[in-house]
Design a protein around this motif. Structure first.
Motif, PDB file in Angstrom:
ATOM      1  N   GLU A 246     154.792  19.650 -36.599  1.00 47.59           N
ATOM      2  CA  GLU A 246     155.089  20.112 -34.659  1.00 47.59           C
ATOM      3  C   GLU A 246     153.343  20.680 -35.289  1.00 47.59           C
ATOM      4  N   ASN A 247     153.590  21.212 -36.345  1.00 50.87           N
ATOM      5  CA  ASN A 247     152.387  22.438 -36.230  1.00 50.87           C
ATOM      6  C   ASN A 247     152.640  23.688 -35.355  1.00 50.87           C
ATOM      7  N   ARG A 248     153.531  23.808 -35.061  1.00 56.11           N
ATOM      8  CA  ARG A 248     153.167  24.902 -33.540  1.00 56.11           C
ATOM      9  C   ARG A 248     154.614  24.924 -33.543  1.00 56.11           C
ATOM     10  N   ALA A 249     154.967  26.720 -33.343  1.00 54.18           N
ATOM     11  CA  ALA A 249     156.278  27.284 -32.825  1.00 54.18           C
ATOM     12  C   ALA A 249     157.007  26.504 -31.907  1.00 54.18           C
ATOM     13  N   VAL A 250     158.225  25.668 -32.004  1.00 58.07           N
ATOM     14  CA  VAL A 250     158.845  25.257 -30.883  1.00 58.07           C
ATOM     15  C   VAL A 250     160.587  26.291 -30.803  1.00 58.07           C
ATOM     16  N   PRO A 251     160.448  26.663 -29.470  1.00 55.47           N
ATOM     17  CA  PRO A 251     161.677  27.080 -29.449  1.00 55.47           C
ATOM     18  C   PRO A 251     162.815  26.812 -29.530  1.00 55.47           C
ATOM     19  N   LEU A 252     163.561  27.493 -30.372  1.00 53.27           N
ATOM     20  CA  LEU A 252     164.518  26.994 -31.643  1.00 53.27           C
ATOM     21  C   LEU A 252     165.641  26.814 -30.841  1.00 53.27           C
ATOM     22  N   GLU A 253     166.924  27.537 -29.434  1.00 50.47           N
ATOM     23  CA  GLU A 253     167.747  27.098 -28.954  1.00 50.47           C
ATOM     24  C   GLU A 253     167.180  26.724 -27.884  1.00 50.47           C
ATOM     25  N   SER A 254     166.352  25.249 -27.847  1.00 45.01           N
ATOM     26  CA  SER A 254     165.753  24.168 -26.597  1.00 45.01           C
ATOM     27  C   SER A 254     165.862  22.407 -26.643  1.00 45.01           C
ATOM     28  N   GLU A 255     165.930  22.144 -25.136  1.00 44.94           N
ATOM     29  CA  GLU A 255     166.023  20.522 -25.288  1.00 44.94           C
ATOM     30  C   GLU A 255     165.138  20.040 -26.126  1.00 44.94           C
ATOM     31  N   GLU A 256     163.842  20.670 -25.919  1.00 41.32           N
ATOM     32  CA  GLU A 256     162.881  20.148 -26.578  1.00 41.32           C
ATOM     33  C   GLU A 256     163.117  20.115 -28.479  1.00 41.32           C
ATOM     34  N   MET A 257     164.165  21.237 -28.939  1.00 40.97           N
ATOM     35  CA  MET A 257     164.108  21.545 -30.352  1.00 40.97           C
ATOM     36  C   MET A 257     164.805  20.097 -30.535  1.00 40.97           C
ATOM     37  N   GLU A 258     166.467  20.557 -29.324  1.00 36.30           N
ATOM     38  CA  GLU A 258     167.126  18.774 -30.060  1.00 36.30           C
ATOM     39  C   GLU A 258     166.864  17.660 -29.885  1.00 36.30           C
ATOM     40  N   ALA A 259     165.300  17.436 -29.275  1.00 37.69           N
ATOM     41  CA  ALA A 259     165.167  15.880 -29.227  1.00 37.69           C
ATOM     42  C   ALA A 259     164.237  15.834 -30.413  1.00 37.69           C
ATOM     43  N   LEU A 260     163.547  16.909 -31.071  1.00 34.37           N
ATOM     44  CA  LEU A 260     162.993  16.386 -32.011  1.00 34.37           C
ATOM     45  C   LEU A 260     163.738  16.716 -32.947  1.00 34.37           C
ATOM     46  N   LYS A 261     165.074  16.515 -33.902  1.00 38.48           N
ATOM     47  CA  LYS A 261     165.941  17.159 -34.096  1.00 38.48           C
ATOM     48  C   LYS A 261     166.528  15.626 -34.101  1.00 38.48           C
ATOM     49  N   ALA A 262     166.350  15.156 -33.259  1.00 41.43           N
ATOM     50  CA  ALA A 262     167.569  13.550 -32.888  1.00 41.43           C
ATOM     51  C   ALA A 262     166.589  12.836 -33.140  1.00 41.43           C
ATOM     52  N   ARG A 263     164.993  12.504 -32.914  1.00 40.99           N
ATOM     53  CA  ARG A 263     163.776  11.562 -33.466  1.00 40.99           C
ATOM     54  C   ARG A 263     163.728  11.618 -34.672  1.00 40.99           C
ATOM     55  N   ASN A 264     163.825  13.268 -35.986  1.00 38.69           N
ATOM     56  CA  ASN A 264     163.857  13.477 -36.984  1.00 38.69           C
ATOM     57  C   ASN A 264     164.942  12.097 -38.084  1.00 38.69           C
ATOM     58  N   LYS A 265     166.145  12.147 -37.394  1.00 33.52           N
ATOM     59  CA  LYS A 265     167.553  11.583 -37.715  1.00 33.52           C
ATOM     60  C   LYS A 265     167.495   9.797 -37.998  1.00 33.52           C
TER      61      LYS A 265
END
Length: 151
Positions: free
Chosen positions: A132-151
């Motif tokens: 993402e080339n940016r700080a994404v909150p670790l405990e966030s819905e956005e982080m979970e969505a990005l993790k799911a996208r990468n799987k």
């Protein structure tokens, strides 16, 4: 974050040179999110730049602070300095400029990005920050969505 402070006599580098140097320095850290790498040019008037007690307008002083990663041993320290010197050679040695580099390892626990402790090295979260080339909150819905996208 590696922070690079380039103390330079005014006019030593053009705006284009500075951008190229920042790109070269960032390239040394390919394993890190690019936004971790900060390069600052601190220009000093010639009458404010001295080396050995004499004015010197062809000298560059570089101070580097490492926080995101620290060196494991002397071999890694030397390997880093070799990579760094190669990246800067077109802007130093090739131009007949004298230079000095000093690197300091800092305590990672004393570092935040946007008010957050960065993810640990080589983790899924750090890989997302890199992508993402940016700080994404670790405990966030956005982080979970990005993790799911990468799987």
């Amino acid at each position: 974050m590696p922070l690079h402070r380039f103390f330079v006599p005014k006019g030593l580098y053009s705006t284009e040179d500075k951008a190229a140097i920042a790109t070269a320095v960032t390239g040394v850290y390919s394993q890190l999110p690019a936004f971790y790498v900060v390069v600052l040019f601190i220009e000093l008037e010639h009458e404010n730049f001295f080396v050995g007690g004499k004015s010197n307008h062809r000298f560059l002083r570089i101070g580097v602070e490492h926080i995101a990663r620290n060196f494991r041993d002397d071999q890694h320290k030397r390997a880093f300095l070799s990579r760094y010197e190669r990246a800067l050679e077109p802007f130093t040695k090739a131009r007949g400029i004298d230079w000095e580099i000093q690197v300091t390892d800092c305590d990672r626990l004393l570092w935040h990005e946007n008010g957050m402790a960065p993810p640990l090295a080589d983790t899924e979260e750090e890989n997302i920050w890199k992508q993402e080339n940016r700080a994404v909150p670790l405990e966030s819905e956005e982080m979970e969505a990005l993790k799911a996208r990468n799987k």
